[in-house]
Design an enzyme around this catalytic site. Structure first.
Site, PDB file in Angstrom:
ATOM      1  N   ASP A 132      36.567  92.257  58.700  1.00 44.95           N
ATOM      2  CA  ASP A 132      36.923  92.371  60.123  1.00 44.95           C
ATOM      3  C   ASP A 132      35.845  91.690  60.960  1.00 44.95           C
ATOM      4  O   ASP A 132      34.670  92.025  60.848  1.00 44.95           O
ATOM      5  CB  ASP A 132      37.037  93.858  60.485  1.00 44.95           C
ATOM      6  CG  ASP A 132      37.255  94.075  61.980  1.00 44.95           C
ATOM      7  OD1 ASP A 132      37.793  93.160  62.637  1.00 44.95           O
ATOM      8  OD2 ASP A 132      36.894  95.157  62.471  1.00 44.95           O
ATOM      9  N   ASP A 189      40.720  90.230  59.485  1.00 39.20           N
ATOM     10  CA  ASP A 189      41.356  89.146  60.233  1.00 39.20           C
ATOM     11  C   ASP A 189      40.936  87.787  59.685  1.00 39.20           C
ATOM     12  O   ASP A 189      40.104  87.698  58.768  1.00 39.20           O
ATOM     13  CB  ASP A 189      41.022  89.275  61.731  1.00 39.20           C
ATOM     14  CG  ASP A 189      39.537  89.530  61.952  1.00 39.20           C
ATOM     15  OD1 ASP A 189      38.729  88.793  61.344  1.00 39.20           O
ATOM     16  OD2 ASP A 189      39.188  90.458  62.709  1.00 39.20           O
ATOM     17  N   ASP A 222      52.004  83.866  51.479  1.00 37.09           N
ATOM     18  CA  ASP A 222      53.008  84.815  51.018  1.00 37.09           C
ATOM     19  C   ASP A 222      54.315  84.484  51.729  1.00 37.09           C
ATOM     20  O   ASP A 222      54.327  84.248  52.939  1.00 37.09           O
ATOM     21  CB  ASP A 222      52.568  86.247  51.370  1.00 37.09           C
ATOM     22  CG  ASP A 222      52.951  87.246  50.305  1.00 37.09           C
ATOM     23  OD1 ASP A 222      54.136  87.265  49.932  1.00 37.09           O
ATOM     24  OD2 ASP A 222      52.076  88.010  49.857  1.00 37.09           O
ATOM     25  N   ASP A 243      57.674  86.840  47.636  1.00 44.16           N
ATOM     26  CA  ASP A 243      57.881  88.281  47.557  1.00 44.16           C
ATOM     27  C   ASP A 243      59.275  88.620  47.020  1.00 44.16           C
ATOM     28  O   ASP A 243      60.279  88.090  47.511  1.00 44.16           O
ATOM     29  CB  ASP A 243      57.738  88.850  48.981  1.00 44.16           C
ATOM     30  CG  ASP A 243      57.615  90.354  49.008  1.00 44.16           C
ATOM     31  OD1 ASP A 243      56.636  90.875  48.447  1.00 44.16           O
ATOM     32  OD2 ASP A 243      58.489  91.012  49.593  1.00 44.16           O
ATOM     33  N   GLU A 275      57.374  86.674  42.716  1.00 43.04           N
ATOM     34  CA  GLU A 275      57.185  88.081  42.342  1.00 43.04           C
ATOM     35  C   GLU A 275      58.536  88.651  41.932  1.00 43.04           C
ATOM     36  O   GLU A 275      59.490  88.595  42.700  1.00 43.04           O
ATOM     37  CB  GLU A 275      56.614  88.880  43.519  1.00 43.04           C
ATOM     38  CG  GLU A 275      56.230  90.289  43.098  1.00 43.04           C
ATOM     39  CD  GLU A 275      56.450  91.348  44.174  1.00 43.04           C
ATOM     40  OE1 GLU A 275      55.826  92.408  44.078  1.00 43.04           O
ATOM     41  OE2 GLU A 275      57.261  91.128  45.087  1.00 43.04           O
ATOM     42  N   HIS A 321      47.897  94.406  45.603  1.00 42.79           N
ATOM     43  CA  HIS A 321      47.939  95.369  46.703  1.00 42.79           C
ATOM     44  C   HIS A 321      48.999  96.458  46.529  1.00 42.79           C
ATOM     45  O   HIS A 321      49.080  97.360  47.351  1.00 42.79           O
ATOM     46  CB  HIS A 321      48.192  94.607  48.010  1.00 42.79           C
ATOM     47  CG  HIS A 321      49.536  93.962  48.024  1.00 42.79           C
ATOM     48  ND1 HIS A 321      49.871  92.919  47.166  1.00 42.79           N
ATOM     49  CD2 HIS A 321      50.654  94.221  48.740  1.00 42.79           C
ATOM     50  CE1 HIS A 321      51.130  92.585  47.376  1.00 42.79           C
ATOM     51  NE2 HIS A 321      51.626  93.349  48.328  1.00 42.79           N
ATOM     52  N   ASP A 322      49.834  96.346  45.493  1.00 46.55           N
ATOM     53  CA  ASP A 322      50.863  97.356  45.236  1.00 46.55           C
ATOM     54  C   ASP A 322      50.505  98.281  44.076  1.00 46.55           C
ATOM     55  O   ASP A 322      51.264  99.198  43.769  1.00 46.55           O
ATOM     56  CB  ASP A 322      52.199  96.680  44.872  1.00 46.55           C
ATOM     57  CG  ASP A 322      52.796  95.893  46.010  1.00 46.55           C
ATOM     58  OD1 ASP A 322      52.524  96.243  47.182  1.00 46.55           O
ATOM     59  OD2 ASP A 322      53.520  94.919  45.731  1.00 46.55           O
TER      60      ASP A 322
HETATM   61  O1  TEU Z   1      56.634  94.449  46.317  1.00 50.22           O
HETATM   62  C1  TEU Z   1      57.787  94.673  45.583  1.00 50.22           C
HETATM   63  C2  TEU Z   1      57.814  95.734  44.556  1.00 50.22           C
HETATM   64  O2  TEU Z   1      58.737  95.746  43.788  1.00 50.22           O
HETATM   65  C3  TEU Z   1      56.856  96.835  44.401  1.00 50.22           C
HETATM   66  O3  TEU Z   1      55.655  96.481  43.842  1.00 50.22           O
HETATM   67  C4  TEU Z   1      56.782  97.673  45.641  1.00 50.22           C
HETATM   68  O4  TEU Z   1      55.626  97.419  46.348  1.00 50.22           O
HETATM   69  C5  TEU Z   1      56.799  99.147  45.380  1.00 50.22           C
HETATM   70  O5  TEU Z   1      55.556  99.559  44.949  1.00 50.22           O
HETATM   71  C6  TEU Z   1      57.861  99.607  44.446  1.00 50.22           C
HETATM   72  O6  TEU Z   1      57.600 100.933  44.066  1.00 50.22           O
HETATM   73  C7  TEU Z   1      56.628  93.506  47.332  1.00 50.22           C
HETATM   74  C8  TEU Z   1      55.305  93.509  48.066  1.00 50.22           C
HETATM   75  O7  TEU Z   1      54.289  93.109  47.200  1.00 50.22           O
HETATM   76  C9  TEU Z   1      55.090  94.863  48.652  1.00 50.22           C
HETATM   77  O8  TEU Z   1      53.826  95.012  49.231  1.00 50.22           O
HETATM   78  C10 TEU Z   1      56.179  95.091  49.664  1.00 50.22           C
HETATM   79  O9  TEU Z   1      56.110  96.404  50.149  1.00 50.22           O
HETATM   80  C11 TEU Z   1      57.562  94.848  49.083  1.00 50.22           C
HETATM   81  O10 TEU Z   1      57.669  93.702  48.278  1.00 50.22           O
HETATM   82  C12 TEU Z   1      58.545  94.634  50.211  1.00 50.22           C
HETATM   83  O11 TEU Z   1      58.273  93.431  50.850  1.00 50.22           O
HETATM   84 CA    CA Z   2      39.864  92.513  63.375  1.00 51.60          CA
END
Ligand code: TEU
Ligand code: CA
Length: 578
Positions: free
Chosen positions: A33, A41, A110, A218, A276, A349-350
């Site tokens: 940040d 950012d 993305d 995505d 993905e 991140h998921d």
């Molecule tokens: O993620 C899709 C996905 O299938 C999963 O990993 C999802 O995040 C979830 O955990 C299912 O239980 C992508 C992105 O990476 C995610 O951050 C988004 O929330 C999602 O698509 C929707 O755009």
């Molecule tokens: Ca900021």
């Protein structure tokens, strides 16, 4: 712009530069940040490029920075061709891109086009009336036959959304339902409509013209739905599992080939595309990534990150068996060996933090983080490092639901409470597998807010930043960071790492993952103990030299027996014919 490589592989064309690249994922909200508002950012990213260059990566993948109401942290986009003010401006973006290129790196965006935000002008128009020209840009359906709109069970299908609840929301303006596989604020685009597809392609070309180097797409295998919209088989929640009716649908390969033709074909430049794809099988992945088919360079598959999901889904976790992990990783190495290409990842991140999920983030934190990295980075494929993984960041001790920010976890928690189930059990699952684990700020130093912000971070900093941070690792040769540096350097200098073939060894061992990589007279032998107990294995390394190990001093082998301490990982090399 070309990458500095010692590698001149004859089987790899220039257009396949990504076969020897390492990608680093930035989740912009949590990276750095610059202005003290507590949210990462673009100027923050610009100020930390030294870190990435020091690590040695080639490509940055930026999670979404477009205009967004942030219902799903930017995966709900309201303007594809502008930067959200929280992250900066288009000028900040151009500056970042120029800096990245100037340092010899590339930048991949993305691309979130399975759905938009409900605040995107396309959707605002689409919902405004049944005969609006953009009506058919999304999936609108009346209530189920025999039901009034709003009745329980009136949704056009019984599908359950990824984020809990039905995938359909009734819109009062026209009294019809719209489809959203994710949140109600993420309506699905109708890819059957060619106007939608061509609007997306035009937007992609606009970013390429601006200088970006490719896209991470995505949930791209969800864009082709079965247009008859059948009900799904009943699932644990009472709703139906619609997945088979919208994943890898009938026109998915057609759409990918069309996108390739419309966006990438005939352009100069070196691009990277990665799709993905939840639920993708290796058989599909071969089709998506076979260069002769002109679809994608590689896909993110989910097999290895779903191994610890129980019968009730991700929030019903079950213990992970090393033997399952080995079998899965090995299968993808084998099956995408000749045609097609793998992407390699342990976290994003998921997903929860990889050292907490696959390793031992207590007694063997450093050893397990480096062992897992060794195994992953010596595979064939393109490795992805998720921000913070290179310093061994761990899961987070979230105390209560107040500490959470992720819509998926919060919905799951609320549903648990609403249905009278045990909230502490839900919190335990969320601590174990929830997405917020990976979304706390990058731990730059041991100062307040871990050096992430001068204000207060949008999600609490992991308390372990006092001892786990980047600043403390740069000059420590035994650190997780320095181990990642060395692994990335090996890919840069030894063609066998990027291009060698793969052969599993000790396939039946319950804890030790071992394999060989071979190319033109060079053989690597990788062996890693993926358990917190010592392991003795029969492996003859007499003809090899030790190239890298995560534990020193190591016990040499005797009589074809290797003794590996907990989470010990070694890379051996030989160039003599064997
Ligand atoms: O993620 C899709 C996905 O299938 C999963 O990993 C999802 O995040 C979830 O955990 C299912 O239980 C992508 C992105 O990476 C995610 O951050 C988004 O929330 C999602 O698509 C929707 O755009
Ligand atoms: Ca900021």
């Amino acid at each position: 712009m070309t990458l500095t490589r010692t590698d001149h592989d004859t089987t790899t064309t220039d257009a396949q530069w990504w076969k020897s690249a390492v990608v680093y994922q930035i989740y912009p909200r949590s990276f750095a940040d610059s202005n003290g508002d507590g949210i990462g950012d673009l100027p923050g990213i610009r100020s930390r490029l030294d870190h990435l260059q020091r690590l040695g990566i080639d490509v940055i993948w930026l999670s979404p920075i477009y205009r967004s109401p942030h219902a799903d942290n930017g995966y709900d986009i309201s303007d594809y061709q502008d930067i959200d003010p929280v992250f900066g401006t288009l000028a900040d973006f151009d500056g970042l891109l120029a800096d990245v290129h100037q340092r010899g790196m590339k930048l991949v965006m993305d691309l979130v086009v399975n759905h938009t935000s409900d605040e995107h002008p396309w959707f605002r128009e689409s919902r405004s009336s049944s005969d609006n020209p953009k009506r058919d840009w999304y999936w609108w359906r009346p209530a189920r036959d025999g039901f009034e709109p709003g009745d329980p069970g009136a949704e056009p299908t019984n599908w359950e959304s990824f984020f809990s609840g039905p995938t359909w929301t009734l819109d009062p303006i026209t009294g019809e339902y719209y489809l959203h596989l994710f949140d109600p604020k993420q309506p699905d685009l109708n890819w059957e409509n060619p106007e939608v597809r061509h609007a997306v392609y035009a937007m992609m070309r606009w970013w390429l013209d601006r200088g970006v180097d490719g896209f991470r797409m995505d949930v791209i295998n969800l864009i082709s739905k079965d247009t008859t919209l059948p009900d799904g088989a009943p699932g644990a929640s009472g709703l139906g599992n619609g997945f088979p009716h919208y994943a890898n649908g009938p026109r998915i390969h057609e759409f990918m080939q069309e996108m390739h033709r419309e966006v990438f074909a005939g352009r100069d430049g070196q691009y990277l595309t990665v799709g993905e794809m939840p639920g993708v099988t290796w058989q599909d992945a071969v089709l998506f990534t076979d260069p002769a088919r002109h679809e994608l360079d590689m896909v993110f598959q989910f097999e290895h990150v779903n191994l610890d999901h129980g019968p009730g889904g991700k929030f019903d976790p079950r213990p992970l068996r090393v033997s399952d992990l080995k079998a899965s990783l090995g299968r993808w190495q084998r099956e995408l060996g000749t045609a097609g290409w793998n992407s390699l990842y342990l976290g994003n991140h998921d997903q929860p933090r990889s050292v907490s999920r696959f390793g031992d983030d207590g007694a063997h934190w450093r050893e397990s983080a480096t062992a897992l990295a060794t195994v992953l980075h010596m595979h064939r494929g393109t490795p992805y490092v998720y921000q913070g993984e290179e310093i061994g960041m761990t899961n987070v001790p979230f105390a209560t639901a107040e500490d959470l920010r992720d819509i998926e976890s919060l919905n799951h928690y609320r549903k648990t409470v609403a249905t009278g189930q045990d909230p502490e059990r839900a919190m335990a699952a969320i601590r174990h597998i929830g997405r917020d684990n990976a979304r706390t700020p990058v731990q730059w130093d041991d100062g307040p807010q871990a050096g992430f912000t001068t204000g207060t971070a949008w999600i609490g900093v992991n308390p372990n930043h006092t001892w786990l941070n980047a600043a403390g690792q740069y000059d420590d040769p035994e650190s997780v960071f320095c181990h990642y540096q060395r692994l990335i350097e090996l890919r840069r200098t030894l063609p066998v790492v990027a291009h060698g073939d793969f052969q599993m060894l000790l396939a039946d061992h319950p804890a030790v993952y071992a394999y060989q990589r071979q190319r033109e007279g060079t053989t690597l032998l990788v062996v890693a103990n993926l358990a917190s107990e010592q392991a003795d294995v029969a492996l003859d390394v007499e003809h090899y030299d030790l190239l890298l190990s995560n534990i020193e001093p190591y016990t040499p082998s005797t009589n074809g027996q290797l003794v590996l301490t907990p989470w010990e990982a070694r890379i051996y090399i030989t160039t003599s014919p064997r």
